[in-house]
Structure formats: structure tokens, C-alpha cells
Design a protein around this motif. Sequence first.
Motif, PDB file in Angstrom:
ATOM      1  N   ILE A  94       3.310   3.413  -2.883  1.00 42.47           N
ATOM      2  CA  ILE A  94       3.905   4.607  -2.282  1.00 42.47           C
ATOM      3  C   ILE A  94       3.938   4.392  -0.775  1.00 42.47           C
ATOM      4  CG2 ILE A  94       3.650   7.102  -1.973  1.00 42.47           C
ATOM      5  CD1 ILE A  94       2.120   6.861  -4.723  1.00 42.47           C
ATOM      6  N   LEU A  95       5.115   4.342  -0.239  1.00 46.01           N
ATOM      7  CA  LEU A  95       5.264   4.143   1.200  1.00 46.01           C
ATOM      8  C   LEU A  95       5.377   5.531   1.827  1.00 46.01           C
ATOM      9  CD1 LEU A  95       7.840   1.176   1.329  1.00 46.01           C
ATOM     10  CD2 LEU A  95       5.419   1.139   0.745  1.00 46.01           C
ATOM     11  N   VAL A  96       4.312   5.963   2.470  1.00 48.49           N
ATOM     12  CA  VAL A  96       4.296   7.324   3.018  1.00 48.49           C
ATOM     13  C   VAL A  96       4.965   7.309   4.391  1.00 48.49           C
ATOM     14  CG1 VAL A  96       2.864   9.287   3.713  1.00 48.49           C
ATOM     15  CG2 VAL A  96       2.254   7.943   1.696  1.00 48.49           C
ATOM     16  N   GLN A 133      -6.361   6.408  -7.776  1.00 46.09           N
ATOM     17  CA  GLN A 133      -5.734   6.452  -6.443  1.00 46.09           C
ATOM     18  C   GLN A 133      -5.167   7.847  -6.113  1.00 46.09           C
ATOM     19  OE1 GLN A 133      -4.915   3.548  -8.509  1.00 46.09           O
ATOM     20  NE2 GLN A 133      -6.686   2.688  -7.472  1.00 46.09           N
ATOM     21  N   LEU A 134      -4.479   8.469  -7.066  1.00 45.29           N
ATOM     22  CA  LEU A 134      -3.861   9.772  -6.771  1.00 45.29           C
ATOM     23  C   LEU A 134      -4.261  10.775  -7.836  1.00 45.29           C
ATOM     24  CD1 LEU A 134      -1.152   7.585  -6.116  1.00 45.29           C
ATOM     25  CD2 LEU A 134      -0.762   9.669  -4.847  1.00 45.29           C
ATOM     26  N   LYS A 135      -4.885  11.842  -7.407  1.00 43.02           N
ATOM     27  CA  LYS A 135      -5.306  12.799  -8.435  1.00 43.02           C
ATOM     28  C   LYS A 135      -5.448  14.219  -7.906  1.00 43.02           C
ATOM     29  CE  LYS A 135     -10.263  12.168  -7.831  1.00 43.02           C
ATOM     30  NZ  LYS A 135     -10.643  10.870  -7.338  1.00 43.02           N
ATOM     31  N   GLY A 191      -4.028  -0.058  11.746  1.00 38.13           N
ATOM     32  CA  GLY A 191      -3.879  -1.318  11.021  1.00 38.13           C
ATOM     33  C   GLY A 191      -4.839  -1.469   9.855  1.00 38.13           C
ATOM     34  N   ASP A 192      -6.093  -1.048  10.048  1.00 33.96           N
ATOM     35  CA  ASP A 192      -7.079  -1.245   8.982  1.00 33.96           C
ATOM     36  C   ASP A 192      -6.958  -0.178   7.896  1.00 33.96           C
ATOM     37  OD1 ASP A 192      -7.792   0.542  10.979  1.00 33.96           O
ATOM     38  OD2 ASP A 192      -9.933   0.402  10.482  1.00 33.96           O
ATOM     39  N   LYS A 193      -6.301   0.954   8.215  1.00 33.79           N
ATOM     40  CA  LYS A 193      -6.189   2.015   7.191  1.00 33.79           C
ATOM     41  C   LYS A 193      -4.767   2.091   6.643  1.00 33.79           C
ATOM     42  CE  LYS A 193      -9.741   5.126   8.993  1.00 33.79           C
ATOM     43  NZ  LYS A 193      -9.601   5.322  10.446  1.00 33.79           N
ATOM     44  N   PHE A 194      -3.962   1.091   6.959  1.00 32.23           N
ATOM     45  CA  PHE A 194      -2.554   1.117   6.577  1.00 32.23           C
ATOM     46  C   PHE A 194      -2.397   1.006   5.061  1.00 32.23           C
ATOM     47  CE2 PHE A 194       1.684  -1.109   6.346  1.00 32.23           C
ATOM     48  CZ  PHE A 194       2.429  -0.054   6.849  1.00 32.23           C
ATOM     49  N   LEU A 195      -3.305   0.266   4.445  1.00 26.51           N
ATOM     50  CA  LEU A 195      -3.189   0.046   3.010  1.00 26.51           C
ATOM     51  C   LEU A 195      -4.334   0.728   2.278  1.00 26.51           C
ATOM     52  CD1 LEU A 195      -1.320  -1.593   1.163  1.00 26.51           C
ATOM     53  CD2 LEU A 195      -3.042  -3.385   1.217  1.00 26.51           C
ATOM     54  N   LYS A 196      -4.000   1.684   1.403  1.00 26.71           N
ATOM     55  CA  LYS A 196      -5.024   2.390   0.626  1.00 26.71           C
ATOM     56  C   LYS A 196      -4.827   2.061  -0.841  1.00 26.71           C
ATOM     57  CE  LYS A 196      -4.392   6.222   3.804  1.00 26.71           C
ATOM     58  NZ  LYS A 196      -5.226   7.281   4.294  1.00 26.71           N
ATOM     59  N   GLY A 197      -5.870   2.338  -1.631  1.00 26.41           N
ATOM     60  CA  GLY A 197      -5.734   2.146  -3.073  1.00 26.41           C
ATOM     61  C   GLY A 197      -6.126   0.760  -3.512  1.00 26.41           C
ATOM     62  N   LEU A 198      -5.406   0.211  -4.466  1.00 24.88           N
ATOM     63  CA  LEU A 198      -5.739  -1.111  -5.003  1.00 24.88           C
ATOM     64  C   LEU A 198      -5.748  -2.155  -3.899  1.00 24.88           C
ATOM     65  CD1 LEU A 198      -3.462  -1.210  -8.201  1.00 24.88           C
ATOM     66  CD2 LEU A 198      -5.936  -0.832  -8.109  1.00 24.88           C
ATOM     67  N   PRO A 199      -6.695  -3.097  -3.939  1.00 25.97           N
ATOM     68  CA  PRO A 199      -6.715  -4.137  -2.903  1.00 25.97           C
ATOM     69  C   PRO A 199      -5.488  -5.037  -2.989  1.00 25.97           C
ATOM     70  CG  PRO A 199      -8.397  -4.541  -4.582  1.00 25.97           C
ATOM     71  CD  PRO A 199      -7.756  -3.236  -4.931  1.00 25.97           C
ATOM     72  N   VAL A 200      -4.999  -5.422  -1.821  1.00 28.90           N
ATOM     73  CA  VAL A 200      -3.858  -6.351  -1.761  1.00 28.90           C
ATOM     74  C   VAL A 200      -4.246  -7.474  -0.819  1.00 28.90           C
ATOM     75  CG1 VAL A 200      -1.421  -6.642  -1.116  1.00 28.90           C
ATOM     76  CG2 VAL A 200      -2.196  -4.468  -2.105  1.00 28.90           C
ATOM     77  N   LYS A 201      -4.155  -8.715  -1.307  1.00 33.03           N
ATOM     78  CA  LYS A 201      -4.532  -9.860  -0.459  1.00 33.03           C
ATOM     79  C   LYS A 201      -3.470 -10.068   0.627  1.00 33.03           C
ATOM     80  CE  LYS A 201      -7.356 -12.694  -3.460  1.00 33.03           C
ATOM     81  NZ  LYS A 201      -6.982 -12.630  -4.882  1.00 33.03           N
ATOM     82  N   PRO A 202      -3.892 -10.436   1.842  1.00 35.25           N
ATOM     83  CA  PRO A 202      -2.895 -10.756   2.865  1.00 35.25           C
ATOM     84  C   PRO A 202      -2.089 -11.976   2.411  1.00 35.25           C
ATOM     85  CG  PRO A 202      -5.125 -10.717   3.798  1.00 35.25           C
ATOM     86  CD  PRO A 202      -5.271 -10.633   2.308  1.00 35.25           C
ATOM     87  N   ILE A 245       0.419   2.957   3.148  1.00 37.32           N
ATOM     88  CA  ILE A 245       0.862   2.594   1.789  1.00 37.32           C
ATOM     89  C   ILE A 245      -0.273   2.907   0.820  1.00 37.32           C
ATOM     90  CG2 ILE A 245       1.550   0.681   0.286  1.00 37.32           C
ATOM     91  CD1 ILE A 245       2.485  -0.852   2.727  1.00 37.32           C
ATOM     92  N   ILE A 246       0.059   3.504  -0.323  1.00 33.55           N
ATOM     93  CA  ILE A 246      -0.944   3.667  -1.386  1.00 33.55           C
ATOM     94  C   ILE A 246      -0.535   2.730  -2.523  1.00 33.55           C
ATOM     95  CG2 ILE A 246      -2.154   5.255  -2.935  1.00 33.55           C
ATOM     96  CD1 ILE A 246      -1.019   7.586  -1.203  1.00 33.55           C
ATOM     97  N   ALA A 247      -1.405   1.772  -2.828  1.00 34.98           N
ATOM     98  CA  ALA A 247      -1.110   0.833  -3.925  1.00 34.98           C
ATOM     99  C   ALA A 247      -1.789   1.336  -5.193  1.00 34.98           C
ATOM    100  CB  ALA A 247      -1.625  -0.562  -3.565  1.00 34.98           C
ATOM    101  N   THR A 248      -1.009   1.480  -6.252  1.00 37.07           N
ATOM    102  CA  THR A 248      -1.584   1.999  -7.495  1.00 37.07           C
ATOM    103  C   THR A 248      -0.885   1.383  -8.695  1.00 37.07           C
ATOM    104  OG1 THR A 248      -2.184   4.046  -8.671  1.00 37.07           O
ATOM    105  CG2 THR A 248      -0.107   4.083  -7.473  1.00 37.07           C
ATOM    106  N   GLN A 249      -1.208   1.885  -9.879  1.00 37.97           N
ATOM    107  CA  GLN A 249      -0.595   1.355 -11.101  1.00 37.97           C
ATOM    108  C   GLN A 249      -0.454   2.483 -12.114  1.00 37.97           C
ATOM    109  OE1 GLN A 249      -3.314  -1.658 -12.543  1.00 37.97           O
ATOM    110  NE2 GLN A 249      -5.082  -0.385 -12.072  1.00 37.97           N
ATOM    111  N   VAL A 250      -0.012   2.131 -13.313  1.00 32.72           N
ATOM    112  CA  VAL A 250       0.193   3.154 -14.336  1.00 32.72           C
ATOM    113  C   VAL A 250      -1.174   3.644 -14.817  1.00 32.72           C
ATOM    114  CG1 VAL A 250       1.353   3.675 -16.523  1.00 32.72           C
ATOM    115  CG2 VAL A 250       2.253   1.875 -15.030  1.00 32.72           C
TER     116      VAL A 250
END
Length: 396
Positions: free
Chosen positions: A195-197, A43-45, A332-343, A366-371
Motif C-alpha cells: 500500500i503506497l500511502v 499489518q492492517l486491522k 527514511g527508516d520508517k518509510f517501509l512498514k509491515g512485512l520485511p523487505v530486503k534492500p 509503504i505498508i507491505a502485506t499479504q492475503v
Amino acid sequence: MRCPGSTPGLATQDIHTRRGGKRDEELILPINSSLSVTLHQDQLKTTTTAVISKDFTEDRIWLNGREEDIGQPRIQACLREIRRLARKRRSGDEEDLLPLSLNYKVHIASVNNFPTAAGLASSASGYACLAYALAQVYGVKSDLSEVARRGSGSACRSLYGGFVEWQMGEQADGKDSVARQVAPESHWPELRVLILVVSAEKKLTGSTVGMQTSVETSPLLRFRAEAVVPARMAEMIRYVKERNFQGFGQLTMKDSNQFHATCLDTFPPISYLNDTSRHIIHLVHRFNAHHGQTKVAYTFDAGPNAVIFTLDDTVAEFVAAVRHSFPPESNGDKFLKGLPVKPAPLSDELKAALGMDPTPGGIKYIIATQVGPGPQILDHPHAHLLGPDGLPKPTV
Ligand code: ADP
């Protein structure tokens, strides 16, 4: 070469101080130890290519496609340190090394796939990647904490992956101010990072200048470094090892709040948080109060963007709460990036508990990521940012 972003778990605001005396002028030594969580490179690099050649006439660096001044003291410090280590290695008993010349000039190209200089730790990711790439080129095998630290203090924590502690050390020469892994990336698989940008703009107060003023003027910072952080480091490492989210989350929030209190205690004061950041803080506390436990935690670095820690079973509901409180304006469609999140549906009880007037557009995305792991070598020539002529490829 790919390197991870990293984010503060505790006391991550790396307060660097230059200890008096000329010999120490280049050392970036913190006034307290710190701990960070390495974010996943999916997600972030940062991606960095470094090449040396006898045909190059000068050292050069391109960042995000634009040539930068190679003379910047921090880049120079990294180059000097890596060349020193390479020289040391070759004057030792390892004469079988490739006959590359240390006098060759180097070309470096680097890109971040997330906003640069916006408070999302591009300097940590960027300098960790630079140190690692230069080490490959110059055949340096030793620990790179010191090389990365010379670029950006927090970069030494982005070299190992997982949960990483930067021990402040005691020696005046900084030799014991090094990073070490506390737990590997696989240690806490349920942990998620959002990450809430709030703003991807370049920040107003550069972290280094801000921290310097804090060190000089804030008595609260002195108290924090001497009396609070040492105990918190031990406590935080214990929570990580035990995968204790309640403890980890609460301490992370308290520590972020105390860091920002030291910013206000700086004279003239520094404020990295804005109204949206404060709304996010309220949202998190109300969300937790509704559930009767700490299910999400925030931390803010030197900028208004929030880093949220939570567990995988809470991500969908919390993202729904964020959408409810900060309705996306047009993307709305690009609001969530990174790992998928179910509505996920938001219960009326939770909506009422959040009790805030929605702020449309307050959060950009929002960028959803993990360790994630530490630096990775990219073998494929397509991944290289410099062409055979040693210049950035046109797409960069
Ligand atoms: P951030 O919060 O993003 O770390 P800083 O202002 O502290 O912001 O640091 C940004 C600076 O770090 C950039 O101006 C640049 O000098 C350096 N930097 C960022 N990314 C890279 C990179 N990929 N390679 C080398 N240096 C970088």
C-alpha cells in the motif's frame, strides 16, 4: 475481535444504490458484483470490543478513542439487524441460549491501526468487525453478510478471508446480495500487497456521496455495470483460481482505470487520483515494460493511495524503484512498514527505463502485506478495549 482490511482486486468500487420505495431505503445494494482481496491483520486491522449490560443506560460507541454519535443511520442499521437476527434465533427452537436480554444496551469500542476515512477501506474493516463482534455478544450464528452490508457495502467482503466475491443479487429485498469466498487465504502464497500511502488525510469526497452522484449522472458507469463487469468477474475469478498473475494484474489495472474514468464521467466530476497517483501508474507501466511482462499491478479505491499487487520475488526490486522515484523526505527508516523487505540494488538500465524525475516525499510510507484470514476472536482480557466499568480503557 480483530478484523482484516480488504482491498479491491476487481470492480471493488462498490457502487451502492438505494432502490426506490420506502421498504428498500436502508438496503445497500450494489449495481455490480465485485471481488476483493482480504489483507492480513498482522499489518492492517480493526479491533473491536462490544459489551452488553443491564447497567448500561444507552447504546454508545467509541472510535479510535473518541465517542461517536451512536445515532448514525449505518450503525443503527447494523444494531437493528443483529438484534432482529438474535430475536429470530431465540424464538426458534434454541431456548437453551444464555438468558441475556435483548433489551440490554451495548457499549462498543473500536480502533483501526491504519488511517480512518482516508480511502484505505476502514469502513469495510470497521463494519465487518462490528458485525462479527455484535454477533458474538448476541449469540447470532447465521451469515453476517447482511448485517455488515448495512454498515458499509464492502464490509460484507471482509468477513471470510482470502479472495471474496460480493454477488450483487437480483432480489429487491437484497437477500441474495451476499459475499462468498472464492479462494482461501492460503491459495496464492506468493501474492504480496504494497500500500503506497500518498495521503493519510481524510478524503474530500466521501465514497458514498460520490458513488451516489456517479449512479445518477454517469452513463459510462451504467455501461460498465451492465456490459463490462459481469464478464470481468468471471475472468477475474478464473485468474485467481489459476494463480495467473499476468491476467490478474492486467485486469486489475484496467478495472481501476475504468472506475476512475466513471468518476471523471460523473457530473460534477470526481477526482480521487492526484499527480502522485498518476506518477505511480506510469512507474508501474514502465517497470513492467522494462521486464517485458506484468510484474506489478496497481488499483486505486476512492482516494489517491495506490494498492500494488505483485509476487514475492519482485517486491524488493519494486520497492527500490519506488524509493528511487519518490525518495523519502525525512522518515527514511520508517518509510517501509509491515512485512520485511530486503534492500535491493536498482540496475542502471531500470533507472533509465523509469525515466522520471524523482518526486521527494510524494509517497509518505509503504505498508507491505499479504492475503489474510477473516475475523479472529481475541480471548485475552488485555486485548479488550472496554474496562470492567464498560468505558474505554485509558490507553485507548
Ligand atoms: P474509508 O475509505 O476509510 O472506508 P469512508 O469515508 O468510506 O472511508 O468510511 C469511513 C467511516 O467508516 C468512518 O467515518 C466511520 O463512520 C466508519 N468506520 C471506520 N472505521 C470504523 C470502525 N472501526 N468501527 C466502526 N465504524 C468505522
